[in-house]
Enzyme design. Structure first.
Site, PDB file in Angstrom:
ATOM      1  N   HIS A   1       0.855  -1.196   0.000  1.00 48.80           N
ATOM      2  CA  HIS A   1       0.000   0.000   0.000  1.00 48.80           C
ATOM      3  C   HIS A   1       0.891   1.246   0.000  1.00 48.80           C
ATOM      4  O   HIS A   1       1.727   1.427   0.885  1.00 48.80           O
ATOM      5  CB  HIS A   1      -0.956  -0.012   1.192  1.00 48.80           C
ATOM      6  CG  HIS A   1      -1.993  -1.077   1.047  1.00 48.80           C
ATOM      7  ND1 HIS A   1      -2.390  -1.878   2.082  1.00 48.80           N
ATOM      8  CD2 HIS A   1      -2.698  -1.470  -0.053  1.00 48.80           C
ATOM      9  CE1 HIS A   1      -3.310  -2.728   1.623  1.00 48.80           C
ATOM     10  NE2 HIS A   1      -3.513  -2.496   0.335  1.00 48.80           N
TER      11      HIS A   1
ATOM     12  N   ARG B   1      -3.319   4.601  -2.108  1.00 49.14           N
ATOM     13  CA  ARG B   1      -3.152   3.254  -1.544  1.00 49.14           C
ATOM     14  C   ARG B   1      -2.810   2.201  -2.605  1.00 49.14           C
ATOM     15  O   ARG B   1      -1.996   1.310  -2.377  1.00 49.14           O
ATOM     16  CB  ARG B   1      -4.468   2.879  -0.857  1.00 49.14           C
ATOM     17  CG  ARG B   1      -4.629   1.413  -0.451  1.00 49.14           C
ATOM     18  CD  ARG B   1      -5.934   1.242   0.309  1.00 49.14           C
ATOM     19  NE  ARG B   1      -6.359  -0.142   0.443  1.00 49.14           N
ATOM     20  CZ  ARG B   1      -6.164  -0.884   1.550  1.00 49.14           C
ATOM     21  NH1 ARG B   1      -5.537  -0.368   2.586  1.00 49.14           N
ATOM     22  NH2 ARG B   1      -6.603  -2.119   1.601  1.00 49.14           N
TER      23      ARG B   1
ATOM     24  N   HIS C   1       2.517  -3.688   6.825  1.00 48.34           N
ATOM     25  CA  HIS C   1       1.622  -2.545   6.557  1.00 48.34           C
ATOM     26  C   HIS C   1       1.683  -1.545   7.711  1.00 48.34           C
ATOM     27  O   HIS C   1       2.388  -1.733   8.691  1.00 48.34           O
ATOM     28  CB  HIS C   1       0.180  -3.048   6.421  1.00 48.34           C
ATOM     29  CG  HIS C   1      -0.053  -3.908   5.211  1.00 48.34           C
ATOM     30  ND1 HIS C   1      -0.796  -3.488   4.151  1.00 48.34           N
ATOM     31  CD2 HIS C   1       0.364  -5.156   4.912  1.00 48.34           C
ATOM     32  CE1 HIS C   1      -0.834  -4.438   3.232  1.00 48.34           C
ATOM     33  NE2 HIS C   1      -0.139  -5.464   3.671  1.00 48.34           N
ATOM     34  N   SER C   2       0.898  -0.480   7.573  1.00 53.62           N
ATOM     35  CA  SER C   2       0.595   0.385   8.706  1.00 53.62           C
ATOM     36  C   SER C   2      -0.831   0.879   8.500  1.00 53.62           C
ATOM     37  O   SER C   2      -1.319   0.878   7.370  1.00 53.62           O
ATOM     38  CB  SER C   2       1.569   1.567   8.789  1.00 53.62           C
ATOM     39  OG  SER C   2       1.356   2.498   7.750  1.00 53.62           O
TER      40      SER C   2
ATOM     41  N   GLU D   1       0.815  -4.686  11.236  1.00 57.78           N
ATOM     42  CA  GLU D   1       0.414  -3.276  11.130  1.00 57.78           C
ATOM     43  C   GLU D   1       1.327  -2.484  12.051  1.00 57.78           C
ATOM     44  O   GLU D   1       1.199  -2.519  13.276  1.00 57.78           O
ATOM     45  CB  GLU D   1      -1.047  -3.092  11.561  1.00 57.78           C
ATOM     46  CG  GLU D   1      -2.067  -3.824  10.688  1.00 57.78           C
ATOM     47  CD  GLU D   1      -2.330  -3.168   9.335  1.00 57.78           C
ATOM     48  OE1 GLU D   1      -1.788  -2.074   9.078  1.00 57.78           O
ATOM     49  OE2 GLU D   1      -3.073  -3.755   8.536  1.00 57.78           O
TER      50      GLU D   1
ATOM     51  N   GLU E   1       1.719   3.776   3.031  1.00 56.92           N
ATOM     52  CA  GLU E   1       2.185   3.242   4.314  1.00 56.92           C
ATOM     53  C   GLU E   1       3.715   3.301   4.364  1.00 56.92           C
ATOM     54  O   GLU E   1       4.402   2.283   4.416  1.00 56.92           O
ATOM     55  CB  GLU E   1       1.627   1.824   4.501  1.00 56.92           C
ATOM     56  CG  GLU E   1       0.093   1.825   4.504  1.00 56.92           C
ATOM     57  CD  GLU E   1      -0.559   0.450   4.386  1.00 56.92           C
ATOM     58  OE1 GLU E   1       0.158  -0.564   4.477  1.00 56.92           O
ATOM     59  OE2 GLU E   1      -1.797   0.395   4.214  1.00 56.92           O
TER      60      GLU E   1
HETATM   61  N1  ING Z   1      -4.457  -3.236   6.387  1.00 62.16           N
HETATM   62  C1  ING Z   1      -4.761  -4.482   5.764  1.00 62.16           C
HETATM   63  C2  ING Z   1      -5.591  -4.291   4.512  1.00 62.16           C
HETATM   64  O1  ING Z   1      -5.175  -4.800   3.489  1.00 62.16           O
HETATM   65  C3  ING Z   1      -5.732  -6.713   6.345  1.00 62.16           C
HETATM   66  C4  ING Z   1      -5.413  -5.344   6.764  1.00 62.16           C
HETATM   67  C5  ING Z   1      -4.818  -7.532   5.765  1.00 62.16           C
HETATM   68  C6  ING Z   1      -6.989  -7.176   6.586  1.00 62.16           C
HETATM   69  C7  ING Z   1      -5.159  -8.809   5.394  1.00 62.16           C
HETATM   70  C8  ING Z   1      -7.342  -8.452   6.234  1.00 62.16           C
HETATM   71  C9  ING Z   1      -6.411  -9.257   5.617  1.00 62.16           C
HETATM   72  O2  ING Z   1      -6.634  -3.660   4.548  1.00 62.16           O
HETATM   73  C10 ING Z   1      -3.876  -2.179   5.823  1.00 62.16           C
HETATM   74  N2  ING Z   1      -3.443  -1.200   6.627  1.00 62.16           N
HETATM   75  O3  ING Z   1      -3.716  -2.113   4.649  1.00 62.16           O
HETATM   76 ZN    ZN Z   2      -1.816  -1.719   4.027  1.00 65.77          ZN
END
Ligand code: ING
Ligand code: ZN
Length: 299
Positions: free
Chosen positions: A68, A122, A190-191, A265, A71
């Site tokens: 993303h 994103r 991620h964050s 995260e 992030e």
């Molecule tokens: N969070 C992830 C996203 O892709 C996630 C969280 C990952 C949820 C995998 C479910 C499965 O939305 C961020 N910050 O991108």
């Molecule tokens: Zn992310």
């Protein structure tokens, strides 16, 4: 280029500079490290894997960062960890028993776009009839098309026309499948939020068979991480703790038989959110590396 550890971690680097630093680290590392172009982005930028460790008998951990675009702490943290593992003998010894593979800028076009045009972007930069961009973390094959992803091009969680339609996810897929028998652990970094999440993310309450060992290794890692700066992490099931989201990379990794797959995260919990001040890169890097080292020792 000859930089000491810490010198390069006071800011968020653009794509070209980021890879110049990473390349210098690989040179400094010597024969134990290597790099590989694993694919090209939509806008034809290289997607690069950095491999630390050269004993093919050892297990591998694969880490993607920057899937993303906004992030920024994710690629910065992976670069810090690469630096420390190469430069600090205490961490270099991890390479006696592991091969660490980093793809720190898995979405290079989106990353550049956040520097030039829209800090909150994103997705990747796939051109579309109505809007740009596919959410790469909804484009993996397992349960593709399910909850938490969208079929609308203009959505921030647009999944794309089909699983692995994007060159950026194809690059990860191809590398991971080629190295599948060696890959014991998989991190998607991620964050933000300070969570250490295990699959499955596609639905509430659905767990892999080995959920107990997934949880216990994550708890070991999170305890070590938290001990560095006192920043708290929450460990658990990604859909139950955050929200359901189908097509993520960690679910896919588990589905093809990789034993330990997670989404991390990174900080913070919302004060700065995606726009974490660069002065925090080193402290986030230090704690995340401590978590990684404890995790690798535990699995
Ligand atoms: N969070 C992830 C996203 O892709 C996630 C969280 C990952 C949820 C995998 C479910 C499965 O939305 C961020 N910050 O991108
Ligand atoms: Zn992310």
């Amino acid at each position: 280029m000859n930089r000491a550890a810490f010198d390069d971690h006071s800011k968020y680097h653009r794509y070209a500079e980021f890879h110049a630093i990473a390349n210098a680290l690989i040179s400094k590392c010597g024969s134990q490290c290597s790099k590989e172009v694993i694919g090209k982005s939509i806008e034809n930028r290289d997607i690069i894997a950095y491999k630390l460790g050269s004993n093919s008998a050892n297990p591998m951990i694969f880490m993607d960062g920057g899937i993303h675009a906004r992030e920024w702490i994710s690629p910065a943290t992976l670069l810090y960890i690469m630096d420390q593992v190469i430069s600090d003998p205490q961490y270099r010894s991890l390479l006696d028993s592991w091969n660490l593979v980093f793809v720190p800028l898995a979405n290079p076009d989106g990353y550049e776009y956040t520097h030039t045009s829209n800090r909150m972007w994103r997705k990747n930069r796939r051109p579309g009839r109505a809007c740009y961009g596919v959410d790469l973390n909804r484009n993996f094959e397992f349960k593709f098309g399910g909850t938490g992803s969208s079929g609308s091009q203009c959505s921030d969680v647009y999944r794309g026309v089909s699983a692995f339609s994007e060159p950026e996810t194809q690059a990860i897929r191809n590398f991971v499948l080629r190295n599948k028998s060696a890959i014991k652990a998989f991190w998607s970094v991620h964050s933000y939020g300070q969570y250490w999440l295990h699959p499955f993310g596609y639905a509430f309450g659905v767990n892999p068979n080995n959920v107990a060992e997934l949880l216990s290794a994550a708890q070991t890692g999170a305890r070590a991480l938290q001990s560095v700066n006192g920043r708290r992490y929450t460990v658990g099931h990604s859909a139950d703790l955050l929200y359901p989201a189908a097509g993520g990379s960690d679910d896919w990794a588990i589905s093809i038989g990789i034993r330990y797959a997670y989404t991390l995260e990174l900080p913070d919990t919302g004060r700065y959110g995606f726009v974490l001040p660069p002065a925090q890169i080193v402290s986030v890097g230090r704690e995340t590396l401590a978590g990684l080292a404890a995790f690798l020792r535990a699995v």
